[in-house]
Design a protein around this motif. Sequence first.
Motif, short mmCIF file in Angstrom:
data_model
loop_
_atom_site.label_atom_id
_atom_site.label_comp_id
_atom_site.label_asym_id
_atom_site.label_seq_id
_atom_site.Cartn_x
_atom_site.Cartn_y
_atom_site.Cartn_z
N SER A 52 0.83 -1.21 0.00
CA SER A 52 0.00 0.00 0.00
C SER A 52 0.86 1.25 0.00
N ALA A 53 1.94 1.24 0.76
CA ALA A 53 2.85 2.39 0.80
C ALA A 53 3.49 2.62 -0.57
N ASN A 55 2.33 1.70 -3.53
CA ASN A 55 1.30 2.19 -4.46
C ASN A 55 1.00 3.66 -4.21
N SER A 56 0.95 4.05 -2.95
CA SER A 56 0.70 5.46 -2.60
C SER A 56 1.81 6.35 -3.14
N ARG A 57 3.05 5.93 -2.99
CA ARG A 57 4.18 6.72 -3.48
C ARG A 57 4.14 6.86 -5.00
N LEU A 60 1.41 9.41 -5.80
CA LEU A 60 1.86 10.76 -5.45
C LEU A 60 2.89 11.28 -6.44
N ASP A 77 -8.32 12.67 1.35
CA ASP A 77 -8.48 11.33 0.79
C ASP A 77 -9.81 10.77 1.30
N PHE A 85 -2.39 6.22 2.24
CA PHE A 85 -2.15 7.30 1.28
C PHE A 85 -1.91 8.63 2.00
N GLU A 88 1.66 8.79 3.37
CA GLU A 88 2.66 9.08 2.34
C GLU A 88 2.53 10.52 1.84
N ALA A 89 1.30 11.03 1.76
CA ALA A 89 1.10 12.42 1.33
C ALA A 89 1.68 13.39 2.36
N THR A 133 -8.68 13.05 -3.31
CA THR A 133 -8.44 11.74 -3.91
C THR A 133 -9.53 10.78 -3.44
#
Length: 146
Positions: A52-53, A55-57, A60, A77, A85, A88-89, A133
């Motif tokens: 998940s991290a 994918n989030s990066r 972004l 989000d 997400f 990471e944001a 998002t």
Amino acid sequence: MAKKIKPKLTTVREHPMHVPVSKKNPAGVTIRDRHQRLVKGSYLDPEEIEMSAQNSRKILKILNKYVGDVRGKKLLDIGARDGFFVKEALRAGYNASGIEPNQKIVNRAQKNNLPIFKSSIENWKGEPNDIVTIFHVLEHIADPQL
């Protein structure tokens, strides 16, 4: 008389919700299994958290091309889940927060000091944001006209 077209039916295992989450575990956890555990508020394993991290990066990185200087930009989000997400944001410099309708998931995110708040998209009355998002949420909204 028009020719009737017979729809192609797929088995349950061919549906995208049943594909393996990881190539390392092809017979194991499926996206559907993972989703059901998230909804129940159960624990995610470290591999799922890292995925998940990552994918989030990636998301972004694409978003940053359009936003430019992200410092201080307000990002909301919707359907934030555990806040992967949002986390990471925040690391990337956004002023990020999220909303999530499942109280168990909100509690878990808040225990990790993430600004995730209990609300649904239909009931959100928050402040305006620069960026919104929404991932894997539309299929759960009761009123498609929203």
